[in-house]
Enzyme design. Structure first.
Site, PDB file in Angstrom:
ATOM      1  N   ARG A  33       0.851  -1.113   0.234  1.00 14.26           N
ATOM      2  CA  ARG A  33      -0.026   0.036  -0.049  1.00 14.26           C
ATOM      3  C   ARG A  33       0.865   1.323   0.067  1.00 14.26           C
ATOM      4  NH1 ARG A  33      -4.522  -2.123   4.286  1.00 14.26           N
ATOM      5  NH2 ARG A  33      -5.182  -4.083   3.103  1.00 14.26           N
ATOM      6  N   GLU A 177     -12.979 -15.194  12.519  1.00 16.55           N
ATOM      7  CA  GLU A 177     -12.961 -14.624  11.018  1.00 16.55           C
ATOM      8  C   GLU A 177     -12.951 -15.590  10.061  1.00 16.55           C
ATOM      9  OE1 GLU A 177     -11.189 -10.986   8.473  1.00 16.55           O
ATOM     10  OE2 GLU A 177     -10.120 -11.310  10.339  1.00 16.55           O
ATOM     11  N   LYS A 219     -16.228 -12.083  13.055  1.00 15.18           N
ATOM     12  CA  LYS A 219     -16.139 -11.256  12.049  1.00 15.18           C
ATOM     13  C   LYS A 219     -16.197 -11.853  10.821  1.00 15.18           C
ATOM     14  CE  LYS A 219     -12.517  -7.890  10.375  1.00 15.18           C
ATOM     15  NZ  LYS A 219     -11.122  -7.312  10.620  1.00 15.18           N
ATOM     16  N   SER A 261     -14.801  -5.521   6.001  1.00 12.07           N
ATOM     17  CA  SER A 261     -15.115  -4.685   4.506  1.00 12.07           C
ATOM     18  C   SER A 261     -14.338  -5.418   3.471  1.00 12.07           C
ATOM     19  CB  SER A 261     -14.435  -3.361   4.877  1.00 12.07           C
ATOM     20  OG  SER A 261     -12.985  -3.405   5.024  1.00 12.07           O
ATOM     21  N   GLY A 262     -13.463  -6.217   3.419  1.00  7.30           N
ATOM     22  CA  GLY A 262     -12.912  -7.083   2.364  1.00  7.30           C
ATOM     23  C   GLY A 262     -12.590  -6.564   1.002  1.00  7.30           C
ATOM     24  N   GLY A 263     -12.267  -5.091   0.939  1.00  9.40           N
ATOM     25  CA  GLY A 263     -12.091  -4.562  -0.283  1.00  9.40           C
ATOM     26  C   GLY A 263     -13.240  -3.655  -0.594  1.00  9.40           C
TER      27      GLY A 263
END
Length: 340
Positions: A33, A177, A219, A261-263
């Site tokens: 990132r 998760e 999650k 949110s997973g992207g």
């Protein structure tokens, strides 16, 4: 196991109008990132980025907990204040990611298994002494031709349950998760089927491992069409599919579901969470909130870009996304909030 200690922690994390910030990116993920924005891929840059996040004014207004990476829980502000102290002083609960990442699953092309159980008991004891009161372990489920397989789902569910039992033994609330990924061209219905299958397997294993459901947090992914699916269902359709799936598969004893949110883009993640709470809150037995990473951090990261002069503007962007998700947690978010 001290169940009351675990229950007390889940109550703090489920505070009204609040959710979790996942700032537990591994160093390679963080570097990817940073590289896209021309930020140096160094330990100091990572420390400065996390300091920018944790010193954001008003952070506790919308956050009950933050999930840290191993490096981060050992780090300090420039003035020497430990990040854990900074978090606790703000009235936020520190958490820690303890899995060691997903690797290719032998004999199952295209599927992953998560590692990290070796030595986990001792690591959890050390994290508890450092102030962590909840932890996270992520399992990855992919939808594709002939997958997810029953073996992949069952194997990951077993590992999630063993991790959760070790956490509770240490006085740490486990975030469980199981993430069905958005990658692919699968439909909303296919995601709903895979998600329900995964959830049922996870809770079967949690019960077998004697995990106290009232002392854990789920999650999961929202039920979504794949990113490449030609039909991208609307916000309310996603809320309907997700709520119906979870009502069938998640026991009422679980106190809190904190969606990843997973992207998803930040505004869309807020809108989908809001629809679930606005339409279903009175019918859901669990607190429904957020545990987002990029959907909260990305706008701030793009403004900051490693430049101290941009810290204030980046923090304002971070605070804005937290406030939007806090509103969504109450079913009070609207697109108008994005233009104020």
């Amino acid at each position: 196991m001290n169940v009351q200690l675990l229950v007390n922690t889940t109550k703090l994390l489920a505070a009204e109008g609040k959710g979790l910030l996942a700032m537990d990116e591994s160093n390679p993920t963080c570097h990817k990132r940073f590289a896209k924005l021309g930020i140096p891929q160094t330990e100091e840059a990572r420390r400065a980025y996390r300091e920018m996040i944790l010193t954001t004014p008003g952070l506790s207004e919308g956050l009950s907990g933050v999930i840290l990476f191993d490096e981060t829980i050992h780090q300090q502000k420039k003035d020497g204040t430990p990040f854990v102290k900074l978090i606790l002083d703000a009235g936020i609960v520190p958490g820690i990611k303890v899995d060691e990442g997903a690797v290719d699953m032998a004999g199952h092309p295209g599927e992953k298994i998560t590692e990290g159980l070796d030595g986990l008991r001792d690591r959890l004891k050390a994290y508890f002494e450092m102030g962590a009161r909840f932890a996270k372990w992520r399992a990855v489920i992919t939808i594709g031709a002939g997958i997810p397989s029953r073996t992949c789902i069952k194997s990951n569910a077993h590992l999630l349950a063993r991790y959760a039992a070790l956490c509770q033994e240490a006085g740490i609330v486990p975030i469980v998760e199981p993430e069905v990924l958005m990658d692919g061209d699968h439909t909303l219905q296919q995601c709903q089927e895979a998600t329900e299958h995964a959830l049922r397997a996870v809770f079967d294993q949690l019960v077998e491992q004697r995990v106290a459901l009232e002392g854990m947090i789920l999650k999961p992914n929202m039920v979504l069409p794949g990113l490449d699916c030609p039909t991208q269902d609307g916000v309310d359709a996603v809320a309907d599919a997700t709520a119906s799936c979870f009502l069938r598969a998640v026991p009422a004893a679980v106190p809190m579901i904190a969606f990843l949110s997973g992207g998803q883009p930040g505004e869309l993640a807020s809108a989908r969470l809001n629809s679930m709470n606005a339409r279903y809150r009175s019918r859901l037995p669990w607190t429904v909130t957020f545990s987002y990473s990029r959907a909260i951090q990305q706008p701030a990261l793009e403004i900051w870009r490693g430049n101290d002069a941009n810290v204030s503007a980046a923090q304002k962007a971070l605070y804005h996304r937290i406030k939007c998700n806090s509103a969504a947690r109450r079913g009070e978010y609207s697109a108008a909030m994005e233009t104020r």
